[in-house]
Design a protein around this motif. Structure first.
Motif, PDB file in Angstrom:
ATOM      1  N   VAL A  96      -2.272  56.358  38.477  1.00 33.81           N
ATOM      2  CA  VAL A  96      -1.258  57.404  38.424  1.00 33.81           C
ATOM      3  C   VAL A  96      -0.190  56.983  37.422  1.00 33.81           C
ATOM      4  O   VAL A  96       0.447  55.941  37.591  1.00 33.81           O
ATOM      5  CB  VAL A  96      -0.590  57.644  39.794  1.00 33.81           C
ATOM      6  N   LEU A  97      -0.020  57.782  36.367  1.00 39.69           N
ATOM      7  CA  LEU A  97       1.018  57.472  35.390  1.00 39.69           C
ATOM      8  C   LEU A  97       2.336  58.108  35.822  1.00 39.69           C
ATOM      9  O   LEU A  97       2.323  59.140  36.491  1.00 39.69           O
ATOM     10  CB  LEU A  97       0.623  58.023  34.021  1.00 39.69           C
ATOM     11  N   PRO A  98       3.475  57.531  35.455  1.00 38.85           N
ATOM     12  CA  PRO A  98       4.752  58.180  35.749  1.00 38.85           C
ATOM     13  C   PRO A  98       4.735  59.612  35.213  1.00 38.85           C
ATOM     14  O   PRO A  98       4.281  59.854  34.092  1.00 38.85           O
ATOM     15  CB  PRO A  98       5.769  57.315  34.998  1.00 38.85           C
ATOM     16  N   PRO A  99       5.172  60.578  36.019  1.00 36.10           N
ATOM     17  CA  PRO A  99       5.077  61.979  35.628  1.00 36.10           C
ATOM     18  C   PRO A  99       5.971  62.373  34.457  1.00 36.10           C
ATOM     19  O   PRO A  99       7.059  61.818  34.290  1.00 36.10           O
ATOM     20  CB  PRO A  99       5.542  62.730  36.886  1.00 36.10           C
ATOM     21  N   LEU A 100       5.502  63.347  33.694  1.00 34.65           N
ATOM     22  CA  LEU A 100       6.370  64.040  32.754  1.00 34.65           C
ATOM     23  C   LEU A 100       7.343  64.878  33.571  1.00 34.65           C
ATOM     24  O   LEU A 100       7.024  65.302  34.677  1.00 34.65           O
ATOM     25  CB  LEU A 100       5.540  64.964  31.843  1.00 34.65           C
ATOM     26  N   ASN A 101       8.504  65.113  33.016  1.00 32.28           N
ATOM     27  CA  ASN A 101       9.558  65.764  33.792  1.00 32.28           C
ATOM     28  C   ASN A 101      10.124  66.967  33.074  1.00 32.28           C
ATOM     29  O   ASN A 101      10.812  66.823  32.067  1.00 32.28           O
ATOM     30  CB  ASN A 101      10.664  64.727  34.061  1.00 32.28           C
ATOM     31  N   ASN A 102       9.829  68.153  33.576  1.00 35.48           N
ATOM     32  CA  ASN A 102      10.407  69.387  33.022  1.00 35.48           C
ATOM     33  C   ASN A 102      11.551  69.908  33.877  1.00 35.48           C
ATOM     34  O   ASN A 102      11.990  71.050  33.688  1.00 35.48           O
ATOM     35  CB  ASN A 102       9.330  70.478  32.903  1.00 35.48           C
ATOM     36  N   SER A 103      12.001  69.088  34.817  1.00 34.73           N
ATOM     37  CA  SER A 103      13.102  69.534  35.671  1.00 34.73           C
ATOM     38  C   SER A 103      14.427  69.046  35.072  1.00 34.73           C
ATOM     39  O   SER A 103      14.442  68.349  34.064  1.00 34.73           O
ATOM     40  CB  SER A 103      12.946  68.966  37.077  1.00 34.73           C
ATOM     41  N   THR A 104      15.509  69.391  35.737  1.00 37.60           N
ATOM     42  CA  THR A 104      16.822  68.993  35.227  1.00 37.60           C
ATOM     43  C   THR A 104      17.314  67.694  35.865  1.00 37.60           C
ATOM     44  O   THR A 104      18.412  67.237  35.583  1.00 37.60           O
ATOM     45  CB  THR A 104      17.864  70.094  35.507  1.00 37.60           C
ATOM     46  N   ASP A 105      16.513  67.106  36.737  1.00 34.78           N
ATOM     47  CA  ASP A 105      16.944  65.877  37.421  1.00 34.78           C
ATOM     48  C   ASP A 105      16.254  64.674  36.785  1.00 34.78           C
ATOM     49  O   ASP A 105      15.025  64.555  36.823  1.00 34.78           O
ATOM     50  CB  ASP A 105      16.589  65.986  38.911  1.00 34.78           C
ATOM     51  N   VAL A 106      17.041  63.761  36.236  1.00 34.79           N
ATOM     52  CA  VAL A 106      16.467  62.617  35.530  1.00 34.79           C
ATOM     53  C   VAL A 106      15.677  61.687  36.440  1.00 34.79           C
ATOM     54  O   VAL A 106      14.838  60.935  35.977  1.00 34.79           O
ATOM     55  CB  VAL A 106      17.539  61.788  34.772  1.00 34.79           C
ATOM     56  N   ASN A 107      15.970  61.722  37.734  1.00 35.05           N
ATOM     57  CA  ASN A 107      15.291  60.815  38.668  1.00 35.05           C
ATOM     58  C   ASN A 107      13.931  61.323  39.147  1.00 35.05           C
ATOM     59  O   ASN A 107      13.210  60.595  39.829  1.00 35.05           O
ATOM     60  CB  ASN A 107      16.150  60.604  39.926  1.00 35.05           C
TER      61      ASN A 107
END
Lengths: 217, 124
Positions: A39-50
């Motif tokens: 499992v790779l760290p997810p890409l993030n399209n949300s507004t929360d950096v965490n």
């Protein structure tokens, strides 16, 4: 299987889409069923950096409980960063052959977070986690499975008037509570995605029901 | 005002879960295959609350969890020995780190490629 009254089944059916006409096609997944998942760290399209890393901390348990060897996620992240890949974007771009060579992984789970955190309505708030995931075989490079983890959990005053609900909404904004709450929702979303009988993961080789799982056979 | 707030919270902030979660009707509710202990909690804290999960804390808690699992005849999950080794590596204890990587490899042959790679980079 638990017996449920007909009305409950109808509600569940509607909520889950279990009464959908087409069954999920598990043939490719069954043909290349992996023993191990990276499992790779997810890409993030949300507004929360965490979002990426909090999500990552909830995915190992359901995958392993489903019967797969799951590479230790923090080590994978640390190792890749040490080797010049600073974040999920760079990690997701690594060729499958390379991932197989370095980790020996049979399959890779690519996740993209679409929604994460609190949504504020007039007097209540909901906690949402929505993430797309895709499982890809490192040898044939075929997509074995894809799906979405999605939970929206609402909170609002059980009773009492406008003032009570406004106070509750303000209280909900305490940061620690928010982070913990979205973390819990992420776990629920992942379990729902992985263990969905109709669209979820097949049981992996460590699971007692691996042999009796007829999906895709 | 404070008492009112607490009373309101106590009376229940009703959580309505509008979830697409049919797993419970399918009867395949997930049963843990392993003793999980605090592994995922520590992963969460590492990222969300870093002060609470420094390597020393993780080493102490994971070691305890492993002992408990063994005492109860339960299996240590994939990745936990390796992660403990990683914490020992970060703390400078290379011998213990190597031992944990070897254990991970012994318990889960799927980890062999990665564990050998890490072991190979460590001084003898």
């Amino acid at each position: 299987m638990r017996a449920l009254p007909p009305w409950a089944l109808a509600v569940c059916c509607l909520l889950s889409g279990a009464c959908a006409a087409t069954k999920h096609d598990y043939s490719a997944y069954r043909q290349h069923l992996p023993r191990s998942i990276l499992v790779l760290p997810p890409l993030n399209n949300s507004t929360d950096v965490n979002a990426s890393y909090v999500y990552l901390s909830t995915v190992s348990q359901p995958l392993a409980d489903c019967g797969y060897y799951v590479f230790p996620v923090a080590m994978v992240d640390g190792f890749m960063k040490e080797n010049g890949l600073p974040g999920p974007g760079e990690m997701h771009a690594v060729p499958l052959d390379k991932l197989r060579d370095v980790f020996g992984a049979d399959a890779v789970l690519y996740v993209t977070i679409e929604e994460w955190g609190q949504k504020y309505l007039v007097l209540t708030s909901t906690t949402v986690v929505r993430a797309k995931a895709e499982l890809v075989d490192t040898v044939s490079k075929t997509s074995l499975w894809s799906g979405t983890a999605y939970v929206s959990e609402g909170s609002g005053g059980a009773e009492s008037g406008l003032i009570g609900m406004a106070v509750a909404a303000i209280v909900d904004q305490i940061v620690d509570t928010m982070t913990d709450r979205v973390h819990d929702v992420a776990g629920t979303a992942n379990r729902g995605m992985i263990f969905n009988a109709n669209d979820g993961f097949l049981y992996g080789p460590y699971h007692p029901q691996y042999d009796s799982d007829s999906r895709g056979r | 005002m404070v008492a009112n707030t607490q009373a309101l919270m106590a009376r229940g902030i009703v959580r309505v879960v509008i979830a697409i979660l049919p797993w419970w009707i399918a009867g395949c509710a997930p049963k843990p295959l392993y003793y999980w202990g605090r592994y995922e909690t520590l992963l969460y804290e590492m990222y969300a609350k870093p002060g609470q999960a420094d390597p020393a804390t993780q080493i102490a808690q994971l070691s305890e969890d492993i002992e408990r699992a063994q005492a109860n005849g339960q299996r240590v999950p994939p990745g936990v020995h390796a992660h403990l080794g990683y914490m020992q590596f970060l703390s400078g204890d290379l011998a213990k780190a190597r031992a944990e990587f070897e254990t991970e490899k012994r318990l889960y042959s799927e980890s062999a490629t990665f564990m050998d790679r890490l072991i190979g980079r460590m001084p003898n």
